[in-house]
Enzyme design. Structure first.
Site, mmCIF file in Angstrom:
data_model
loop_
_atom_site.group_PDB
_atom_site.id
_atom_site.type_symbol
_atom_site.label_atom_id
_atom_site.label_comp_id
_atom_site.label_asym_id
_atom_site.label_seq_id
_atom_site.Cartn_x
_atom_site.Cartn_y
_atom_site.Cartn_z
ATOM 1 N N ASP A 237 -0.091 2.789 -11.953
ATOM 2 C CA ASP A 237 -0.857 2.824 -10.707
ATOM 3 C C ASP A 237 -1.584 1.499 -10.532
ATOM 4 O O ASP A 237 -1.010 0.452 -10.836
ATOM 5 C CB ASP A 237 -1.811 4.023 -10.702
ATOM 6 C CG ASP A 237 -2.019 4.602 -9.305
ATOM 7 O OD1 ASP A 237 -2.302 3.814 -8.390
ATOM 8 O OD2 ASP A 237 -1.897 5.821 -9.137
ATOM 9 N N ASP A 238 -2.844 1.520 -10.095
ATOM 10 C CA ASP A 238 -3.556 0.282 -9.835
ATOM 11 C C ASP A 238 -3.974 -0.381 -11.147
ATOM 12 O O ASP A 238 -4.638 0.232 -11.984
ATOM 13 C CB ASP A 238 -4.806 0.546 -8.992
ATOM 14 C CG ASP A 238 -4.464 1.106 -7.621
ATOM 15 O OD1 ASP A 238 -3.369 0.796 -7.118
ATOM 16 O OD2 ASP A 238 -5.296 1.844 -7.057
#
Length: 445
Positions: A237-238
């Site tokens: 993800d981030d």
């Protein structure tokens, strides 16, 4: 172009942290040494006892080995130093940890849970590149492989710094974080120098899929004067997520392996709150695509996103309508390797362009000295809100190439002031006015 208005405060914060690290402000009147009990025995009580005894004006040394932690844990450290040579092994009783009373809810944004919270002032935690946290994420990832994941569902953040003033975390390793690797919230003058987060699926059944979503490297929230240096993040993800009311942030030497790149946001999720992000300087970043059988995601270099101006449901899974701004951001010296979109701004998270547009404004965004390549032909995509537009954007020394045999595409919508791409964006704007009647809203150059 470095934002000159905030660098002095960052330097002051960093120097004060260096002084802490060298012993100024830490009086080691007490010393505690803790050794793992071994053989699957519960170490939680002895770990907390050491923190209680030596966490103020003291030094705590955790020797090499695995410390089994079976319940939520807070370390309150004041004028203290911790040497963590071993691993805090959070026993993977998934059903236990998903029971909300068994975790802390100190991270307001998206109602997240934490199993380990560090708070206090004037402290240093040094894991010496040998210790940190064992999150046992594979068991969690397998558990959620056929279950719905939603924000605020109880999956714990591995390491949470909450209500910290002048704290340092250095040379720290977090292996197999089940959810976010780190979060800093309601804190000021914090330095992370050396952080490794590794969320890598080892179950061959899920090879080639993103089994590890939501394994962000760090989320920053309601915190001022934070420094992130020397990070190596493998996630789904981030890599870094810069959330609301993050101010005076310095990021240097970060490698993002897989995932979605560096995110600003999402912002504007809470209709009654204003999200402010300003005075951010990032440099020396690498975005590296992993082999597809390990992690298929490598979404962006940097992306900035807001919810629409319309409220859709209730946070944490819904929201929108929040106000605020993002300004004075410089992202310098970035190398991207096969990212989908190198730079992306959009303001329709959780909604669509037909909804009330966001009033959260982006201004003073500067992207300088970028190299590398993209998987497609979109190199820069600014899709800003028509309610406020984006202004004072800079794209300089930007040498990112599209996929082979494709012409690069630069998308600039609702941008009122831009340098470096002004001719391309101006040309696109004129073409769009003509071609929208035919359904064309982008320009290939």
């Amino acid at each position: 172009m470095k934002p000159k208005t905030f660098i002095p405060s960052l330097i002051i914060g960093f120097l004060s942290s260096v002084l802490i690290a060298r012993g100024f402000g830490i009086q080691s009147n007490n010393e505690c040494t803790v050794t793992p009990l071994g053989d699957g025995q519960d170490d939680t009580d002895q770990v907390l006892a050491a923190i209680s005894q030596c966490g103020t004006n003291g030094t705590i040394t955790f020797t090499e080995g695995s410390f089994d932690i079976t319940r939520k844990m807070t370390w309150e450290l004041n004028s203290a130093r911790v040497h963590l040579f071993g691993y805090l092994n959070f026993v993977p009783d998934v059903e236990y940890w998903l029971n909300m009373p068994n975790t802390y809810q100190v991270v307001f944004i998206q109602s997240q849970s934490s199993w380990f919270v560090v708070t206090g002032s004037d402290f240093e935690i040094d894991a010496h590149n040998t210790g940190g946290i064992q999150g046992n994420g594979q068991i969690w990832w397998d558990f959620f492989s056929n279950r719905t994941r939603e924000d605020g569902d109880g999956r714990p953040i591995s390491l949470t710094l909450f209500n910290v003033t002048r704290g340092i975390v250095r040379n720290f390793r977090i292996d197999a974080q089940p959810f976010w690797c780190n979060c800093v919230v309601e804190s000021e003058d914090v330095v992370y120098d050396g952080m490794l987060c590794n969320a890598t699926n080892t179950n061959p059944e899920f090879a080639g899929t993103n089994l590890v979503p939501n394994t962000d490297g760090i989320d920053t929230y309601r915190s001022n004067n934070v420094t992130l240096m020397n990070w190596d993040i493998t996630c789904g993800d981030d890599c870094l997520a810069i959330k609301g009311n993050t101010t005076n942030l310095l990021v240097r030497n970060v490698t993002c392996n897989g995932g979605n790149g560096i995110a600003f946001g999402s912002l504007g999720q809470y209709v009654n709150l204003s999200d402010i992000v300003e005075n951010v300087y990032m440099e020396d970043l690498k975005m590296v695509r992993l082999p597809s059988n390990v992690q298929p995601n490598m979404g962006t270099g940097v992306y900035l996103k807001t919810w629409t101006g319309e409220v859709n449901g209730t946070p944490p899974t819904g929201g929108g309508g929040g106000t605020g701004h993002v300004r004075n951001v410089t992202i310098h010296n970035v190398k991207v390797d096969q990212v989908d979109i190198p730079v992306h701004v959009y303001q329709t998270n959780g909604g669509s362009v037909s909804e009330t547009p966001s009033t959260l404004m982006f201004s003073g965004l500067h992207f300088e000295d970028w190299t590398g390549n993209a998987t497609g032909n979109t190199i820069v995509e600014f899709v800003c809100s028509p309610a406020v537009n984006c202004t004072d954007l800079t794209v300089e020394s930007f040498h990112v190439t599209p996929a082979a045999n494709e012409a690069p595409r630069y998308i600039c919508q609702n941008v009122t002031s831009i340098s470096g791409l002004q001719e391309l964006c101006s040309l696109q704007h004129r073409v769009m006015q003509l071609d929208r009647r035919d359904g064309v809203d982008e320009l290939e150059v």
